[in-house]
Scaffold this motif. Structure first.
Motif, PDB file in Angstrom:
ATOM      1  N   UNK A 262       0.823  -1.209   0.000  1.00 23.28           N
ATOM      2  CA  UNK A 262       0.000   0.000   0.000  1.00 23.28           C
ATOM      3  C   UNK A 262       0.859   1.263   0.000  1.00 23.28           C
ATOM      4  N   UNK A 263       2.048   1.194   0.643  1.00 20.86           N
ATOM      5  CA  UNK A 263       2.950   2.352   0.636  1.00 20.86           C
ATOM      6  C   UNK A 263       3.464   2.633  -0.775  1.00 20.86           C
ATOM      7  N   UNK A 264       3.800   1.576  -1.486  1.00 20.62           N
ATOM      8  CA  UNK A 264       4.263   1.735  -2.863  1.00 20.62           C
ATOM      9  C   UNK A 264       3.164   2.332  -3.735  1.00 20.62           C
ATOM     10  N   UNK A 265       1.937   1.864  -3.520  1.00 17.58           N
ATOM     11  CA  UNK A 265       0.798   2.397  -4.288  1.00 17.58           C
ATOM     12  C   UNK A 265       0.562   3.871  -3.980  1.00 17.58           C
ATOM     13  N   UNK A 266       0.650   4.246  -2.695  1.00 22.19           N
ATOM     14  CA  UNK A 266       0.436   5.646  -2.303  1.00 22.19           C
ATOM     15  C   UNK A 266       1.475   6.560  -2.938  1.00 22.19           C
ATOM     16  N   UNK A 267       2.728   6.104  -2.967  1.00 25.79           N
ATOM     17  CA  UNK A 267       3.791   6.904  -3.580  1.00 25.79           C
ATOM     18  C   UNK A 267       3.566   7.065  -5.081  1.00 25.79           C
ATOM     19  N   UNK A 268       3.085   6.004  -5.721  1.00 26.83           N
ATOM     20  CA  UNK A 268       2.813   6.076  -7.161  1.00 26.83           C
ATOM     21  C   UNK A 268       1.714   7.087  -7.456  1.00 26.83           C
ATOM     22  N   UNK A 269       0.653   7.076  -6.629  1.00 25.23           N
ATOM     23  CA  UNK A 269      -0.428   8.045  -6.798  1.00 25.23           C
ATOM     24  C   UNK A 269       0.077   9.473  -6.638  1.00 25.23           C
ATOM     25  N   UNK A 270       0.918   9.690  -5.630  1.00 25.24           N
ATOM     26  CA  UNK A 270       1.457  11.028  -5.374  1.00 25.24           C
ATOM     27  C   UNK A 270       2.275  11.522  -6.562  1.00 25.24           C
ATOM     28  N   UNK A 271       3.058  10.626  -7.149  1.00 25.82           N
ATOM     29  CA  UNK A 271       3.858  10.998  -8.320  1.00 25.82           C
ATOM     30  C   UNK A 271       2.970  11.387  -9.503  1.00 25.82           C
ATOM     31  N   UNK A 272       1.882  10.654  -9.695  1.00 30.02           N
ATOM     32  CA  UNK A 272       0.971  10.963 -10.799  1.00 30.02           C
ATOM     33  C   UNK A 272       0.339  12.339 -10.602  1.00 30.02           C
ATOM     34  N   UNK A 273      -0.007  12.668  -9.361  1.00 25.11           N
ATOM     35  CA  UNK A 273      -0.617  13.970  -9.085  1.00 25.11           C
ATOM     36  C   UNK A 273       0.367  15.117  -9.324  1.00 25.11           C
ATOM     37  N   UNK A 274       1.675  14.811  -9.312  1.00 31.50           N
ATOM     38  CA  UNK A 274       2.686  15.827  -9.581  1.00 31.50           C
ATOM     39  C   UNK A 274       3.252  15.703 -11.001  1.00 31.50           C
ATOM     40  N   UNK A 275       2.565  14.948 -11.855  1.00 29.33           N
ATOM     41  CA  UNK A 275       3.081  14.686 -13.207  1.00 29.33           C
ATOM     42  C   UNK A 275       3.251  15.964 -14.019  1.00 29.33           C
ATOM     43  N   UNK A 276       2.462  16.984 -13.744  1.00 29.12           N
ATOM     44  CA  UNK A 276       2.542  18.253 -14.477  1.00 29.12           C
ATOM     45  C   UNK A 276       3.951  18.842 -14.403  1.00 29.12           C
ATOM     46  N   UNK A 277       4.628  18.597 -13.289  1.00 31.81           N
ATOM     47  CA  UNK A 277       5.952  19.175 -13.073  1.00 31.81           C
ATOM     48  C   UNK A 277       7.084  18.228 -13.495  1.00 31.81           C
ATOM     49  N   UNK A 278       6.745  17.136 -14.158  1.00 31.54           N
ATOM     50  CA  UNK A 278       7.733  16.126 -14.501  1.00 31.54           C
ATOM     51  C   UNK A 278       7.991  16.079 -16.000  1.00 31.54           C
ATOM     52  N   UNK A 279       8.878  15.170 -16.381  1.00 27.26           N
ATOM     53  CA  UNK A 279       9.242  15.035 -17.787  1.00 27.26           C
ATOM     54  C   UNK A 279       8.244  14.146 -18.520  1.00 27.26           C
ATOM     55  N   UNK A 280       7.897  14.553 -19.706  1.00 28.19           N
ATOM     56  CA  UNK A 280       6.933  13.815 -20.521  1.00 28.19           C
ATOM     57  C   UNK A 280       7.570  12.554 -21.098  1.00 28.19           C
TER      58      UNK A 280
END
Length: 516
Positions: A262-280
């Motif tokens: 569940x921790x790995x899943x939570x971190x993945x969700x958080x990264x997706x929510x910050x995708x705007x600031x990441x590399x395409x």
């Protein structure tokens, strides 16, 4: 009861079949009839039958065309073909489309009844097998979801290990990858399941792990950690090929026991929510920097409103003075400022909308005929909220603002001073500062101030004051009130305006107004 639909263009045959076949004793019920394929489709859309008794020869859409259309659209009904022609080609096509029976007209009641019994047995067997499969899938899905969603109980570790064993998911390591499809009907769970089914083949088919859906994500639970950027990129490309839609995907990192999934899943969700600031075009992760922008230290003691005004004026002056090369660095500086403030995606987009709109407004207000591009401006401002990545927003904002720039940059050694003088005469009423122009021209404030003094014989602030006072005299001669003139030429303090006016004119603004 198993539902039956009769499709035949002969009314007598439709009526005869309803009357002569012992439907109820066979566990069947005729729910609808139709005279052709098109009419049948309208009815089927509302209430799909389990069995279709279909005539081959019908107007508008014949039986084979109807069966082909229904099967290609996912209808899992059984088909019994009726034909008045002993044509083997029809029989071959009927079998090709999965027909469960092929009967010649006139219909033999015993043969029809026997065919219906056989089809009913097939339906019941399929229902039984489907029920068993669904029961196993539901149990495994429930276990998988329980592993992905954090547990609050003290016995979570033991409980989750038991669930992993029940679902045959007790592995030596795990890594969760969440996939967020863009531009799909996110409100429809069936759309997500349809996309997930293609990933199941790609992931489960080669033993990489399992795939499930937790709206709005498709979730991959991998049984081996992704090691290095090469493996991550390979998985990203596999997902891209399977889905064939735009998406964002992120890993939550590798874990070793079920209660850390569940921790790995939570971190993945958080990264997706910050995708705007990441590399395409890459698989995101908690160990990957969220921004491609260089760091920028926030100016201490400066509010966001003041920073925004500063960016607006610096970009505007750069465009108006014919110095467009400074636009992208200024936009990146603004973006870096917001990131350092830990602002969210919507705030950044709203800020860039405000900034762009203010700059465009100043440019168009100054040259209404030259900037007659209302529709283009409106479309650009609307698109700001549709960009999926910050880098795309910066590139397009830079491109659009640069397209508004005047490229008549003065030439020669004195071009910086000419630009400064041009800005002063155009924008004397604004809160002009030497620091702003120095940043725009990429010089230190002290150096640019000295260059200006050497070329004009005046310090920057003195030159600015004189231009303001010269314009103030014109406004006073037109009959404007003193406090109005002060505001119009850039002085927020009337007393300060009085002192400056008297210094350069030799008398007060009121006295000047009376005698001129």
């Amino acid at each position: 009861m198993i539902k039956v639909m009769i499709v035949d263009d002969e009314p007598k045959l439709r009526q005869g079949l309803q009357t002569l076949i012992p439907w109820e004793s066979l566990g069947l019920t005729v729910t609808a009839t139709a005279a052709n394929g098109e009419e049948a489709i309208e009815v089927i859309d509302k209430e799909p039958p389990d069995i279709l008794v279909v005539d081959i020869r019908m107007p508008l859409m014949d039986g084979l065309q109807l069966i082909q259309y229904l099967t290609s659209n996912g209808l899992q009904s059984q088909f019994i073909i009726l034909s008045g022609y002993a044509d083997f080609e029809y029989a071959k096509q009927a079998i090709k489309y999965g027909a469960a029976g092929y009967l010649l007209k006139p219909v033999d009641i015993k043969e029809m009844t026997s065919t219906l019994k056989r089809v009913c047995e097939r339906i019941e067997e399929e229902r039984l097998q489907r029920g068993k499969r669904q029961n196993n899938v539901v149990n495994r899905e429930w276990c998988l979801h329980s592993l992905l969603i954090p547990q609050d109980t003290n016995e979570a570790s033991t409980k989750l290990k038991t669930l992993a064993i029940e679902a045959e998911l007790l592995w030596s390591s795990y890594e969760v990858v969440a996939v967020f499809p863009r531009n799909t009907d996110r409100g429809r769970i069936d759309a997500l399941h349809q996309l997930a089914s293609t990933l199941k083949t790609a992931i489960e088919g080669i033993g990489m792990g399992v795939v499930t859906v937790i709206s709005p994500y498709i979730v991959l639970l991998l049984n081996k950690p992704l090691r290095g950027m090469q493996q991550r990129q390979k998985l990203y490309e596999k997902i891209q090929y399977a889905l064939n839609v735009r998406f964002v995907a992120a890993t939550g990192g590798a874990v070793s026991v079920p209660d850390e999934i569940s921790n790995s899943y939570s971190k993945a969700q958080k990264c997706i929510k910050q995708a705007f600031f990441s590399e395409k075009g890459r698989l995101l992760g908690p160990d990957i920097p969220s921004s491609l922008l260089p760091d920028s230290s926030p100016v201490s003691g400066t509010s966001t409103e003041e920073m925004m005004e500063g960016f607006i004026y610096r970009i505007y002056y750069s465009l108006d003075a014919g110095h467009p090369s400074m636009i992208l660095p200024l936009l990146k500086e603004a973006a870096a400022y917001f990131l350092n403030q830990e602002r969210e995606e919507n705030f950044v987009k709203e800020s860039f909308f405000y900034l762009s709109n203010a700059v465009i407004h100043k440019l168009t207000a100054g040259s209404p005929k030259k900037f007659n591009r209302t529709e283009e401006v409106s479309r650009f401002l609307k698109e700001i909220f549709e960009f999926e990545y910050l880098t795309e927003l910066l590139e397009e904002t830079h491109r659009f603002l640069q397209s508004l720039a005047e490229y008549s940059v003065p030439e020669g050694k004195e071009k910086e001073v000419k630009i400064m003088i041009n800005v002063i005469h155009k924008h004397y009423a604004d809160n002009l500062k030497l620091e702003t122009l120095a940043g725009m021209l990429n010089y230190s404030t002290a150096y640019l101030g000295q260059v200006f003094k050497n070329k004009t014989g005046e310090y920057f602030n003195t030159y600015l004051d004189k231009v303001r006072i010269q314009n103030a005299k014109k406004l006073l001669e037109q009959g404007m009130k003193v406090y109005e003139v002060a505001e119009r030429v850039g002085y927020t303090n009337v007393n300060y305006f009085h002192s400056k006016f008297k210094k350069y004119v030799g008398r007060s603004p009121s006295d000047f107004k009376i005698h001129n």
